[in-house]
Design an enzyme around this catalytic site. Sequence first.
Site, PDB file in Angstrom:
ATOM      1  N   HIS A 101     -36.567  60.575 -24.790  1.00 42.14           N
ATOM      2  CA  HIS A 101     -36.686  59.233 -24.206  1.00 42.14           C
ATOM      3  C   HIS A 101     -36.582  58.175 -25.287  1.00 42.14           C
ATOM      4  CE1 HIS A 101     -40.755  60.525 -25.303  1.00 42.14           C
ATOM      5  NE2 HIS A 101     -41.004  59.252 -25.556  1.00 42.14           N
ATOM      6  N   HIS A 103     -37.748  54.194 -26.156  1.00 43.20           N
ATOM      7  CA  HIS A 103     -38.574  53.029 -25.822  1.00 43.20           C
ATOM      8  C   HIS A 103     -37.723  51.773 -25.983  1.00 43.20           C
ATOM      9  CE1 HIS A 103     -42.557  55.157 -26.223  1.00 43.20           C
ATOM     10  NE2 HIS A 103     -41.779  55.986 -26.907  1.00 43.20           N
TER      11      HIS A 103
HETATM   12  P1  AMP Z   1     -43.862  59.138 -27.085  1.00 45.43           P
HETATM   13  O1  AMP Z   1     -43.701  60.555 -26.593  1.00 45.43           O
HETATM   14  O2  AMP Z   1     -44.932  58.981 -28.116  1.00 45.43           O
HETATM   15  O3  AMP Z   1     -42.561  58.534 -27.540  1.00 45.43           O
HETATM   16  O4  AMP Z   1     -44.369  58.241 -25.888  1.00 45.43           O
HETATM   17  C1  AMP Z   1     -44.405  58.631 -24.557  1.00 45.43           C
HETATM   18  C2  AMP Z   1     -44.542  57.389 -23.724  1.00 45.43           C
HETATM   19  O5  AMP Z   1     -44.493  57.762 -22.356  1.00 45.43           O
HETATM   20  C3  AMP Z   1     -45.848  56.607 -23.936  1.00 45.43           C
HETATM   21  O6  AMP Z   1     -45.537  55.267 -24.286  1.00 45.43           O
HETATM   22  C4  AMP Z   1     -46.533  56.692 -22.560  1.00 45.43           C
HETATM   23  O7  AMP Z   1     -47.220  55.503 -22.242  1.00 45.43           O
HETATM   24  C5  AMP Z   1     -45.372  56.936 -21.622  1.00 45.43           C
HETATM   25  N1  AMP Z   1     -45.705  57.662 -20.399  1.00 45.43           N
HETATM   26  C6  AMP Z   1     -46.370  58.831 -20.279  1.00 45.43           C
HETATM   27  N2  AMP Z   1     -46.451  59.208 -18.983  1.00 45.43           N
HETATM   28  C7  AMP Z   1     -45.813  58.248 -18.261  1.00 45.43           C
HETATM   29  C8  AMP Z   1     -45.548  58.057 -16.870  1.00 45.43           C
HETATM   30  N3  AMP Z   1     -45.955  58.927 -15.948  1.00 45.43           N
HETATM   31  N4  AMP Z   1     -44.855  56.950 -16.498  1.00 45.43           N
HETATM   32  C9  AMP Z   1     -44.441  56.047 -17.418  1.00 45.43           C
HETATM   33  N5  AMP Z   1     -44.649  56.197 -18.739  1.00 45.43           N
HETATM   34  C10 AMP Z   1     -45.328  57.256 -19.156  1.00 45.43           C
END
Ligand code: AMP
Length: 117
Positions: A101, A103
């Site tokens: 993913h 950001h």
């Molecule tokens: P990272 O794996 O550290 O790059 O970040 C994962 C991101 O996914 C974090 O910013 C979380 O807030 C976000 N996240 C986790 N679960 C969900 C969800 N169900 N819907 C939207 N965002 C999510």
Amino acid sequence: MGNQECIFCKISNNEIAAERIYENDNFFSISDANPKVEGHSLVISKRHFETILDMPSSLGTELLDCIKKTAAMLVEKHNSEGFNVVSNNFEAAGQVVKHVHFHILPRKKGDGVRVVG
Ligand code: AMP
Ligand code: ZN
């Protein structure tokens, strides 16, 4: 399909509902559940790949399409002046959700947010 324990696979196959900002054949975008800045969103692959290294390079054009369309919509909606695109790959780099993913962080001059460094 995908990884049964993976939260982003569940969102991708609509087991968990989430409003999509934009989508094409291989990617979609949603708002981040814990926004670091106003409008903080995520571009997510529809298929399960753990990191960028697992993703076929042939998806690059669609990835960029989803990033660009999502960023342009967020900049418009939040009256932003810029945006950052960030991808955490592997635990050491802060990756928590093990499904690739990106950001997208809308930015304004002087907002004091530090993304890198
Ligand atoms: P990272 O794996 O550290 O790059 O970040 C994962 C991101 O996914 C974090 O910013 C979380 O807030 C976000 N996240 C986790 N679960 C969900 C969800 N169900 N819907 C939207 N965002 C999510
Ligand atoms: Zn997944």
